[in-house]
Design a protein around this motif. Structure first.
Motif, PDB file in Angstrom:
ATOM      1  N   UNK A 103      -8.433 -59.994  12.410  1.00 23.05           N
ATOM      2  CA  UNK A 103      -9.277 -60.238  13.578  1.00 23.05           C
ATOM      3  C   UNK A 103     -10.565 -60.895  13.118  1.00 23.05           C
ATOM      4  N   UNK A 104     -10.984 -61.897  13.886  1.00 23.57           N
ATOM      5  CA  UNK A 104     -12.240 -62.569  13.550  1.00 23.57           C
ATOM      6  C   UNK A 104     -13.144 -62.600  14.763  1.00 23.57           C
ATOM      7  N   UNK A 105     -14.416 -62.621  14.487  1.00 25.83           N
ATOM      8  CA  UNK A 105     -15.380 -62.728  15.583  1.00 25.83           C
ATOM      9  C   UNK A 105     -15.030 -63.968  16.403  1.00 25.83           C
ATOM     10  N   UNK A 106     -15.039 -63.801  17.728  1.00 29.16           N
ATOM     11  CA  UNK A 106     -14.687 -64.921  18.597  1.00 29.16           C
ATOM     12  C   UNK A 106     -13.235 -64.923  19.029  1.00 29.16           C
ATOM     13  N   UNK A 107     -12.439 -63.982  18.498  1.00 30.68           N
ATOM     14  CA  UNK A 107     -11.022 -63.906  18.876  1.00 30.68           C
ATOM     15  C   UNK A 107     -10.825 -63.156  20.197  1.00 30.68           C
ATOM     16  N   UNK A 108      -9.770 -63.566  20.880  1.00 30.92           N
ATOM     17  CA  UNK A 108      -9.206 -62.748  21.950  1.00 30.92           C
ATOM     18  C   UNK A 108      -8.056 -61.969  21.310  1.00 30.92           C
ATOM     19  N   UNK A 109      -7.941 -60.675  21.601  1.00 36.69           N
ATOM     20  CA  UNK A 109      -6.827 -59.879  21.076  1.00 36.69           C
ATOM     21  C   UNK A 109      -6.057 -59.313  22.265  1.00 36.69           C
ATOM     22  N   UNK A 110      -4.790 -59.682  22.352  1.00 34.15           N
ATOM     23  CA  UNK A 110      -3.946 -59.296  23.482  1.00 34.15           C
ATOM     24  C   UNK A 110      -2.828 -58.387  22.961  1.00 34.15           C
ATOM     25  N   UNK A 111      -2.682 -57.217  23.547  1.00 36.46           N
ATOM     26  CA  UNK A 111      -1.660 -56.270  23.094  1.00 36.46           C
ATOM     27  C   UNK A 111      -0.857 -55.761  24.288  1.00 36.46           C
ATOM     28  N   UNK A 112       0.450 -55.780  24.151  1.00 40.09           N
ATOM     29  CA  UNK A 112       1.354 -55.241  25.179  1.00 40.09           C
ATOM     30  C   UNK A 112       2.252 -54.256  24.436  1.00 40.09           C
ATOM     31  N   UNK A 113       2.259 -53.006  24.881  1.00 39.18           N
ATOM     32  CA  UNK A 113       2.743 -51.925  24.023  1.00 39.18           C
ATOM     33  C   UNK A 113       3.521 -50.914  24.852  1.00 39.18           C
ATOM     34  N   UNK A 114       4.614 -50.423  24.298  1.00 41.87           N
ATOM     35  CA  UNK A 114       5.362 -49.402  25.023  1.00 41.87           C
ATOM     36  C   UNK A 114       6.280 -48.601  24.137  1.00 41.87           C
ATOM     37  N   UNK A 115       6.557 -47.391  24.582  1.00 43.43           N
ATOM     38  CA  UNK A 115       7.484 -46.520  23.885  1.00 43.43           C
ATOM     39  C   UNK A 115       8.349 -45.809  24.901  1.00 43.43           C
ATOM     40  N   UNK A 116       9.148 -44.871  24.385  1.00 43.83           N
ATOM     41  CA  UNK A 116       9.942 -44.040  25.277  1.00 43.83           C
ATOM     42  C   UNK A 116       9.567 -42.590  25.059  1.00 43.83           C
ATOM     43  N   UNK A 117       9.482 -41.862  26.145  1.00 41.47           N
ATOM     44  CA  UNK A 117       9.165 -40.437  26.129  1.00 41.47           C
ATOM     45  C   UNK A 117      10.247 -39.746  26.944  1.00 41.47           C
ATOM     46  N   UNK A 118      11.056 -38.937  26.301  1.00 42.83           N
ATOM     47  CA  UNK A 118      12.186 -38.267  26.976  1.00 42.83           C
ATOM     48  C   UNK A 118      12.995 -39.265  27.811  1.00 42.83           C
ATOM     49  N   UNK A 119      13.230 -40.407  27.224  1.00 36.72           N
ATOM     50  CA  UNK A 119      14.058 -41.405  27.888  1.00 36.72           C
ATOM     51  C   UNK A 119      13.306 -42.369  28.781  1.00 36.72           C
ATOM     52  N   UNK A 120      12.050 -42.054  29.145  1.00 37.78           N
ATOM     53  CA  UNK A 120      11.285 -42.890  30.074  1.00 37.78           C
ATOM     54  C   UNK A 120      10.320 -43.810  29.339  1.00 37.78           C
ATOM     55  N   UNK A 121      10.255 -45.043  29.813  1.00 37.22           N
ATOM     56  CA  UNK A 121       9.423 -46.063  29.175  1.00 37.22           C
ATOM     57  C   UNK A 121       7.937 -45.939  29.512  1.00 37.22           C
ATOM     58  N   UNK A 122       7.106 -46.418  28.598  1.00 37.49           N
ATOM     59  CA  UNK A 122       5.738 -46.791  28.940  1.00 37.49           C
ATOM     60  C   UNK A 122       5.615 -48.282  28.656  1.00 37.49           C
TER      61      UNK A 122
END
Lengths: 377, 377
Positions: free
Chosen positions: A224-243
């Motif tokens: 990461x550098x100063x001036x960057x945009x950081x975009x994160x899309x994140x998910x897991x499963x909990x007892x079969x259900x997605x986040x």
């Protein structure tokens, strides 16, 4: 067996949907629908496509679960379906057992619903060559309709998954600093998610700098550098259900344009969420979002701006211009506007999970909705 | 474009296989084959089945990559295929682009190979109704054959994945003690795998006590107790390549029967690995294993005792009694005998990855092969 014993399944609603579509049985073959209809989570089915597991539920109240022999003990322990049938992998085909069952129930020439977006060409050919007069229609409308209305237990599972995921992301943003790499951030988020009891991390897309303009970049060894945009899309499963949660943050000294785009996107996101009310059309919600982009001067490109979530990652309904269905109560929606901005050479994405209620949106991610741009210093 | 520029793909071998099967083109649709043939890792394709990505490679040296518009930037950055075609999700079908391409290349009525174990019923119906004279055969034999022989770069990726996974498991067994739960052990292993640079943890099956007899149990909040058998089968992905390792350990004060079963299984495992030489049949290797179980007094039930591994979890060849193919050099095999033993109420599983060479097996897991039973004290 009597269908009344079919665990959590809303049998009345399923029967109503079968009636409406004029089908005699529903055949589920995808991992999520086999789990939903049988109550057993056969993980090898997700990893090994040809090791098919399937359920048949008939209008007259019969049900069977067909699994590979190697999964028999698990299925017997977990499923409420007592008519369990097994095949020997590489020797027998699960389709032969399906054919046998349909014949047994007098459904060899009936109109039945099958998951046509999962059943493979090979298995489909086997089925139609054994039962050439079988009338196959898509089971997806029935199963998505059945799964679209979440029961309170499902809502709480999804709320838990969404909240944990959001908190993990925000914690890592607090700990991050310029110089850390995409991979380090990715690894921290995944480990925290596992610590918080996720069955599994399912995906993380992370892009910094100009790579944020790619919709689904994977983590690389890029600091990461100063001036960057950081975009994160994140998910897991909990007892079969997605986040499934997305956040965009800025690094170091952001430009005015970056701050403008991110805060405007967050504003649009909140306005769209507030508009997600029972009774309006999905296409109207989409158009509302599109209009807001135009009004506020952001470039718009998305074919959809959100989707439902549950045992699957993208469930119907989809918030697209082609979906004229009406938003119902107890539907949950991931609302996720994305802006790919040439001027600041950045990609911006905010995604939160919302339960539709009569009293307005219940935000299951329980978060600040990216309200104040997070800046990594 | 000329096919000579198709990145890492062994074009000569692919052409030879197309020639042998008498097909004019190979259409890949599964995530692993699209990655293998295009060089781009489109992760949403794994998460969203209907968002199809596909490649077509023709015998005369043309190639195209068809992806959802949202993945265009990624595909353009990563793939060596320059003829990139995109569709708008929910509006257009990827099959229409496939049909158009085949017509353009004069292949609308040709014999072509398609992944029939992945292409869905719906897409298959679309394809055959647009091109009713197209002669579709299975692409799997060609693609599995192509992928079965690993190149040195792939072998090193698989060795790295296997070694890291084995080391992580053994480290956690060293740290474990009675009272720790299945979930804690699972969570530790996953976090260490992520720390070691895995893209993703793909699966962990873990069963202690009588649950070890289930083939694929998921972690529960059950503490390890003295006298338990603990069986773990664990894998992740590293730069797209799978790891898949199983270990069985004993807890506290094992019974004589448990020690006998585990050490005998480990002996059989080593003997089978030593027998895995170029020139013998897979079915013979399977029978060798089965005979050893009988000879040494262990119950045997497995429909196969191993499989290849790569971009997919179970790749061909499979070591089954039905596979009379000859083992070739540079094939890699997961060899994984399992014993479900009623007498000790335990399940025992050992799985290691082996590269077949002229000079004998090269064990890519680089481990002790469960040689001395590990006992958690």
């Amino acid at each position: 067996m009597g269908i009344q014993t079919l665990g959590n399944l809303n049998v009345k609603r399923l029967n109503h949907l079968m009636e409406k579509e004029g089908v005699e049985a529903v055949v589920s073959v995808s991992p999520e629908n086999v789990l939903y209809t049988s109550g057993t989570n056969i993980i090898t089915q997700q990893l090994l496509r040809e090791r098919l597991a399937l359920t048949v539920i008939t209008k007259s109240g019969d049900a069977t679960l067909i699994v590979c022999g190697i999964e028999e003990s698990l299925a017997r322990e977990e499923s409420w379906i007592s008519d369990l049938r097994t095949y020997v992998e590489f020797k027998e085909s699960p389709i032969d057992l399906l054919v046998e069952y349909l014949k047994e129930k007098g459904l060899g020439t009936a109109k039945i619903a099958v998951e046509v977006d999962y059943l493979t060409h090979r298995y489909s050919q086997e089925l139609t060559s054994s039962l050439p007069s079988l009338d196959i229609v898509a089971a997806e409308p029935i199963l998505f309709d059945l799964r679209a209305i979440k029961n309170p237990e499902e809502v709480e599972k999804l709320r838990h998954a969404a909240t944990v995921t959001t908190n993990v992301m925000e914690e890592v943003f607090q700990e991050a600093s310029p110089g850390m790499t995409e991979q380090q951030i990715s690894s921290l988020m995944i480990k925290k998610l596992i610590d918080q009891g996720a069955d599994k991390h399912e995906f993380i897309v992370i892009g910094t700098g100009e790579r944020s303009q790619i919709i689904h970049p994977l983590a690389e060894d890029i600091p990461l550098q100063s001036g960057d945009v950081l975009k994160v899309d994140f998910g897991g499963k909990f007892k079969g259900y997605f986040s499934d949660v997305a956040r965009t943050v800025l690094v170091g000294e952001p430009t005015a344009r970056q701050e403008f785009v991110l805060s405007t996107l967050a504003e649009i996101h909140r306005e769209v969420i507030q508009s997600a009310k029972p009774g309006i059309r999905y296409s109207d919600l989409y158009n509302k979002c599109k209009d807001l982009f135009a009004e506020k001067g952001l470039p718009f490109f998305m074919p959809h701006i959100g989707h439902s979530l549950g045992l699957g990652l993208h469930e119907e309904p989809i918030i697209s211009p082609l979906n004229d269905d009406i938003i119902q109560e107890n539907v949950i929606l991931n609302i996720e506007p994305i802006c790919i901005d040439d001027e600041s050479k950045g990609g911006y994405h905010i995604e939160d999970l919302v339960l539709i209620t009569e009293n307005g949106p219940d935000i299951l991610t329980g978060s600040s909705l990216n309200e104040h741009p997070i800046i990594i210093k």
